[in-house]
Design an enzyme around this catalytic site. Structure first.
Site, PDB file in Angstrom:
ATOM      1  N   SER A  17      -9.795  -0.931   6.809  1.00 44.29           N
ATOM      2  CA  SER A  17      -9.289  -0.758   5.447  1.00 44.29           C
ATOM      3  C   SER A  17      -8.500  -1.918   4.889  1.00 44.29           C
ATOM      4  O   SER A  17      -8.055  -1.870   3.745  1.00 44.29           O
ATOM      5  CB  SER A  17      -8.437   0.524   5.369  1.00 44.29           C
ATOM      6  OG  SER A  17      -9.247   1.649   5.594  1.00 44.29           O
TER       7      SER A  17
ATOM      8  N   SER B 196      -9.728   1.841   2.720  1.00 44.15           N
ATOM      9  CA  SER B 196      -8.900   2.659   1.850  1.00 44.15           C
ATOM     10  C   SER B 196      -7.896   1.864   1.023  1.00 44.15           C
ATOM     11  O   SER B 196      -7.295   2.386   0.091  1.00 44.15           O
ATOM     12  CB  SER B 196      -8.136   3.684   2.697  1.00 44.15           C
ATOM     13  OG  SER B 196      -7.251   3.020   3.601  1.00 44.15           O
TER      14      SER B 196
ATOM     15  N   LYS C 152       0.853  -1.187   0.000  1.00 41.04           N
ATOM     16  CA  LYS C 152       0.000   0.000   0.000  1.00 41.04           C
ATOM     17  C   LYS C 152       0.889   1.237   0.000  1.00 41.04           C
ATOM     18  O   LYS C 152       1.898   1.288   0.721  1.00 41.04           O
ATOM     19  CB  LYS C 152      -0.910  -0.029   1.235  1.00 41.04           C
ATOM     20  CG  LYS C 152      -1.996   1.039   1.257  1.00 41.04           C
ATOM     21  CD  LYS C 152      -2.898   0.830   2.468  1.00 41.04           C
ATOM     22  CE  LYS C 152      -4.019   1.857   2.540  1.00 41.04           C
ATOM     23  NZ  LYS C 152      -4.888   1.644   3.719  1.00 41.04           N
TER      24      LYS C 152
END
Length: 504
Positions: A182, A158, A83
């Protein structure tokens, strides 16, 4: 010899075994996954940056080490994505924001360093809601990611890029972060496995902060065993992180293997969270969840309903605590030291340059949360808002403690609905926030939680996730229960759920 295309369909454990026995080289495995990225990511948009040359160089080092007889980690040569909020030396790290566009960190996050030390191959950085603020990956400054099951729908947020990269077979493993859900929420809507470790179980050093008391890195994978292998690789005490837990990492891989092998949950007490269901929950989601609860009973678990009354206040508490902490953390983006700088023509003060930079560099959701947080922390409102939210947090923690006095793990749907269409909730922040309704209590209490696939909703044929929650430092319980459930479901379906996803 296994075909290059076939390599992308192997689990991380299978791929690691083939690299270890010499059937496949790390370079071949990396080339296969880079080829998959080139073939499908233009449609999915899971990646913000692909480090092709760096990945191949790392793969060559793995093959050289193996040829020299050096000892390698259990995931040596396996591709992994990160990420885009873990600092990665020499590779752009943007947090999905224009304010960090083009920033190249001079150091590695601890998670990045541990992946390198495990001889894994870092393929690239994945798309995300800006500074991890969102539930759909639509808040990225670089455009949304599509759900591999239906590219017109969100992949969760997210960390939608990490989940989508795994679900679309671009990488077998990815690392995400979970502040309010997330990792787990994207896993649920993409038919993958996602784990939020115990708070402090994975170092936050070099993980660019959103909400420091909630943020936690963790694994994204296609199987529970793969998640366990990655979790063990990145977990453990880190003296560079003051919130890191100085305790041994539980035997996660062993727990996953036991769960899959034994196929029984006899003696395990499972609590169904009564507050998660009813109005606002999609019928198909509840139908698949009810089936999962019956499966737990069939596997020998003792299943009881558990009430956690303070969970009803979790959403409100989270959306005071998280914005308050983000308003403090994002104050560092002032245009003075790194990142975007706007309006510095020699006629403006530092304050004016900072204001212009933040106006241009931050997106609407980040600005919204900074304003909410600043208001909640302001004189005269601190006790009424932030202080009250922290008291609710304590009540939620006590609810968990009472529940875990009765049961070993808790279960619920991971999300109230399946993946919604891109654009459907973008102008309705409250509707967007409700997507994390079931996942928010665990970060507030700091305990561990996992999402595993439990089927497809009949209304739309999209994945549904089963959430499993364990006490802090009992992450191994997630893997034992999750692997047992996963094996039972796959035996019933005859294949992994992801095999039902449409071809890209």
């Amino acid at each position: 010899m296994t075909g290059m295309a076939d390599l992308t369909r192997l689990t991380a454990a299978e791929l690691a075994a083939r690299i270890a026995d010499g059937t496949v080289s790390a370079v071949e495995a990396t080339q296969a996954h880079l080829g998959r990225v080139e073939a499908v990511d233009e449609k999915v948009h899971a990646f913000l940056h692909v480090d092709r040359e760096g990945a191949l160089a790392q793969a060559r080092r793995v093959d050289e080490k193996r040829a020299a007889g050096e000892r390698l980690g259990p995931l040596a040569g396996v591709p992994v994505a990160l990420k885009d909020l873990f600092t990665t030396r020499g590779v752009p790290t943007t947090c999905g924001s224009k304010i960090l566009e083009g920033w190249i960190p001079p150091y590695d996050a601890t998670v990045t360093r541990r992946l390198r030390a495990a001889d894994m191959v870092l393929v690239g950085k994945t798309n995300m809601d800006e500074f991890a603020m969102g539930s759909s990956t639509e808040n990225s400054a670089y455009g949304p990611t599509g759900n591999p099951w239906d590219l017109t729908r969100i992949p969760g947020g997210s960390g939608g890029g990490s989940a989508a990269s795994v679900a679309s077979y671009q990488v077998p493993l990815a690392v995400g972060t979970d502040t309010g859900g997330s990792i787990r929420q994207p896993a649920a809507v993409t038919g993958t496995v996602g784990v939020k470790p115990t708070y402090g179980g994975v170092s936050r050093y070099g993980m660019i902060a959103f909400s420091s008391s909630l943020d936690q890195g963790g694994p994204c994978a296609r199987t529970v065993l793969d998640a366990a292998l990655l979790h063990e690789a990145i977990a453990g005490h880190d003296p560079l992180d003051s919130t890191s837990v100085d305790a041994p990492v539980p035997a996660l891989v062993e727990a996953a293997r036991i769960g899959a092998r034994e196929g029984s949950l006899a003696g395990v007490r499972v609590g169904v969270v009564g507050e998660f269901g009813g109005e606002g929950f999609q019928d198909g989601v509840m139908r698949r969840f009810d089936e999962a609860v019956r499966l737990l009973t069939d596997l020998g678990a003792e299943v009881v309903e558990v009430s956690c009354p303070s969970f009803d206040k979790a959403l409100a508490a989270y959306y005071l605590i998280a914005p308050a902490e983000c308003s403090s953390n994002l104050a560092r983006f002032d245009a003075m030291r790194y990142g975007l700088r706007v309006g510095d023509d020699g006629t403006r003060s530092a304050e004016e340059v900072t204001a212009l930079t933040r106006e241009a560099g931050f997106g609407a959701e980040v600005k919204r949360r900074i304003m909410l947080g600043t208001y909640a922390l302001s004189a005269g409102y601190y006790d009424a808002y932030y202080g009250s939210a922290q008291k609710v947090r304590t009540l939620i923690t006590r609810d968990f403690e009472r529940a875990f006095g009765q049961v070993d793990v808790l279960v619920s749907p991971t999300t109230p609905t399946t993946a919604f269409p891109i654009g459907e909730r973008v102008d309705d922040p409250m509707a967007m926030y409700v997507a994390d309704l079931c996942t928010i209590p665990s970060p507030l209490a700091g305990n561990a939680a996992m999402s595993v696939p439990c089927g497809l909703a009949p209304e739309d044929g999209l994945p549904v996730g089963l959430q499993i929650i364990a006490p802090a430092l009992a992450d191994d319980r997630l893997y034992r229960v999750g692997a047992t459930v996963e094996a039972a479901f796959q035996a019933r379906w005859g294949h992994p759920l992801l095999e039902e996803a449409p071809a890209l």
